[in-house]
Enzyme design. Structure first.
Site, PDB file in Angstrom:
ATOM      1  N   HIS A  78       0.853  -1.419   0.027  1.00  0.00           N
ATOM      2  CA  HIS A  78      -0.108   0.112  -0.056  1.00  0.00           C
ATOM      3  C   HIS A  78       0.775   1.244  -0.040  1.00  0.00           C
ATOM      4  O   HIS A  78       0.287   2.525  -0.240  1.00  0.00           O
ATOM      5  CB  HIS A  78      -0.920  -0.050   1.388  1.00  0.00           C
ATOM      6  CG  HIS A  78      -0.431   0.015   2.420  1.00  0.00           C
ATOM      7  ND1 HIS A  78      -0.386  -1.157   3.470  1.00  0.00           N
ATOM      8  CD2 HIS A  78       0.260   0.831   3.249  1.00  0.00           C
ATOM      9  CE1 HIS A  78       0.062  -1.147   4.445  1.00  0.00           C
ATOM     10  NE2 HIS A  78       0.588   0.254   4.464  1.00  0.00           N
ATOM     11  N   SER A 118       4.343   1.716   8.026  1.00  0.00           N
ATOM     12  CA  SER A 118       4.270   0.719   7.169  1.00  0.00           C
ATOM     13  C   SER A 118       5.362   0.464   6.130  1.00  0.00           C
ATOM     14  O   SER A 118       5.895   1.581   5.647  1.00  0.00           O
ATOM     15  CB  SER A 118       2.868   1.212   6.137  1.00  0.00           C
ATOM     16  OG  SER A 118       1.959   0.703   6.708  1.00  0.00           O
TER      17      SER A 118
END
Lengths: 329, 131
Positions: free
Chosen positions: A147, A270
């Protein structure tokens, strides 16, 4: 009895067929989920599929620390714990089992500074609208979450204006920044949006990894539970902004494609590597930081997702893709 | 000769095997727990962040926290406002606590609801922190 056998034959046939029907599409889906895709539409040969031979682990490299003409040409221009200190770090002892968002109990993160290895091989990744973390695993290739390069699912899109800033530290870019040449992920993420396939790679035009170094990576079929879990990256909730922080815990649960731990994380982490320092003399990925997962999510859903931060596990198929992307021109 | 009991045991074993394989295969089918992902850019929240004078504030960390149970999967990405103060989050429908924080400003938290197929607009006006 022969009559009896003939009587049961159709039943066996139906059962066998049902078994095949149930299994085969799923088996295909597994391979398809690992099918590599790229932002420029290029096709990568020889990756993902389990039938391909691949090393169980790849060593890291500390880098020269020297800014070569190649690195400077591609660039726009502290104190890190030593490996021995990292090895001696104790897993986080959480004050409570559930905390606020992704900081589980007491905040155990500590700040690191990216001008020495391995911190300088950890990079801030910026793109239009936000940032993530990535880790060099080759001279011109950076591992991150899917992502962080693509918003996921068939309605998603590739990130734009992606740049990599090795060792970035709160406004200081000791090695400059490098624009992404191509972005890579797999269809399990870019088409299905499946969090179990949430991993991606950024290829650069320059060999900045020769200077800042890179991490090794490995896969194993055995459970990872109990291994130390070290995560370093750029949490958005920390001050000064875009400074590098580290958290240490142990793997609490292992699933086929995901790893669960209680390292403290936040938005911006992330894509951080989840790693531990493997000893010298190991048969693979020896004597250095070795990645076995990519951090991607905080708490959500049901257990173990609801009480552990978690990331995408490096399986053999993932490892094959990483190696193919690394070796691609 | 095979007795009826042996046949029954054999059939049971086949059925158990088939059930196990089907069950394993089903676990490998991509899950639908995809949060906001794969739903296009039509759902989520976006807005502009300014100071009291209406000047855009760049670099504001905008963070959603789901108030639903079970909470949807939200990637641990950092979304920050750009030079014009704009930010955008793709999020699945639901209720969220949306916070905006930046060095030199008082943070602000709002409760928002995102409806299916809609982009919600939520602007923030931040106050400078006095030191």
């Amino acid at each position: 009895m022969i009559a009896n056998r003939n009587k049961w034959s159709p039943v066996f046939g139906v059962l066998f067929s049902l078994t095949l029907i149930a299994y085969l599409p799923s088996a295909k889906a597994i391979d398809d989920n690992h099918a590599p895709v790229a932002s420029d539409g290029s096709v990568l040969q020889g990756s993902g599929k389990k039938s391909l031979a691949a090393s169980q682990g790849v060593n890291g490299y500390a880098g020269t620390g020297i800014m070569t003409r190649d690195v400077v040409g591609g660039s726009q221009l502290g104190v890190i714990p030593t490996r021995e200190e990292i090895k001696s770090l104790q897993p986080a002892v959480n004050g409570k089992e559930t905390g606020i968002e992704s900081v589980l109990g007491a905040d155990t993160r500590f700040r690191t500074y990216g001008n020495t290895y391995p911190a300088r091989a950890v990079a801030l990744i910026t793109f239009d609208g936000g940032f993530c973390t990535g880790t060099f695993y080759g001279s011109n290739v950076v591992l991150t979450a899917g992502h962080c390069v693509h918003s996921g699912g068939s309605g998603g899109s590739w990130k734009t204006n992606v740049r990599v800033w090795p060792g970035y530290n709160a406004g200081s870019a000791p090695y400059g920044s490098f624009p992404a040449r191509t972005l890579h992920s797999v269809t399990g993420w870019t088409v299905s949006g499946d969090e179990r396939f949430d991993y991606g790679v950024i290829k650069l035009s320059t060999n900045a990894g020769n200077t800042v170094g890179w991490f090794g990576h490995f896969w194993q079929t055995a459970s990872l539970t109990g291994l130390p879990s070290v995560i370093a990256g750029y949490p958005g909730d920390k001050s000064p902004s875009q400074s590098q922080w580290m958290s240490v815990d142990i793997v609490r649960d292992t699933q086929e494609r995901q790893v669960f731990y209680k390292n403290d994380t936040a938005g911006g982490m992330s894509g951080s590597a989840v790693w531990h320092d493997r000893p010298a003399g190991s048969s693979f990925c020896a004597d250095g930081p070795c990645i076995y997962a990519i951090h991607a999510y905080g708490l959500h859903g049901s257990a173990p997702h609801s009480d552990h931060n978690h990331g995408t596990r490096i399986t053999q198929a993932v490892s094959n893709n990483l190696i193919a992307w690394r070796d691609a021109p | 000769m095979i007795s009826n009991n042996e046949w029954t045991t054999f059939i049971s074993a086949i059925l158990l095997l088939a059930t196990s394989v089907c069950s394993y295969a089903n676990q490998d089918i991509p899950v639908t727990d995809r949060g906001h992902l794969g739903q296009g850019d039509k759902e989520g929240v976006s807005g502009r962040i300014t100071d009291r004078q209406g000047h855009p504030v760049a670099g504001v960390f905008v963070h959603p926290r789901s108030l639903d149970k079970p909470a949807p999967a939200i990637p641990e990405i950092a979304i920050v406002s750009d030079a014009n103060g704009h930010y955008a989050w793709r999020l699945p429908p639901g209720k969220y606590e949306l916070s905006a924080s930046a060095i030199g400003y008082h943070g602000m938290v709002k409760i928002i609801t995102i409806k299916a197929g809609q982009m919600t607009t939520e602007d923030f006006i931040l106050e400078r922190a006095l030191h």
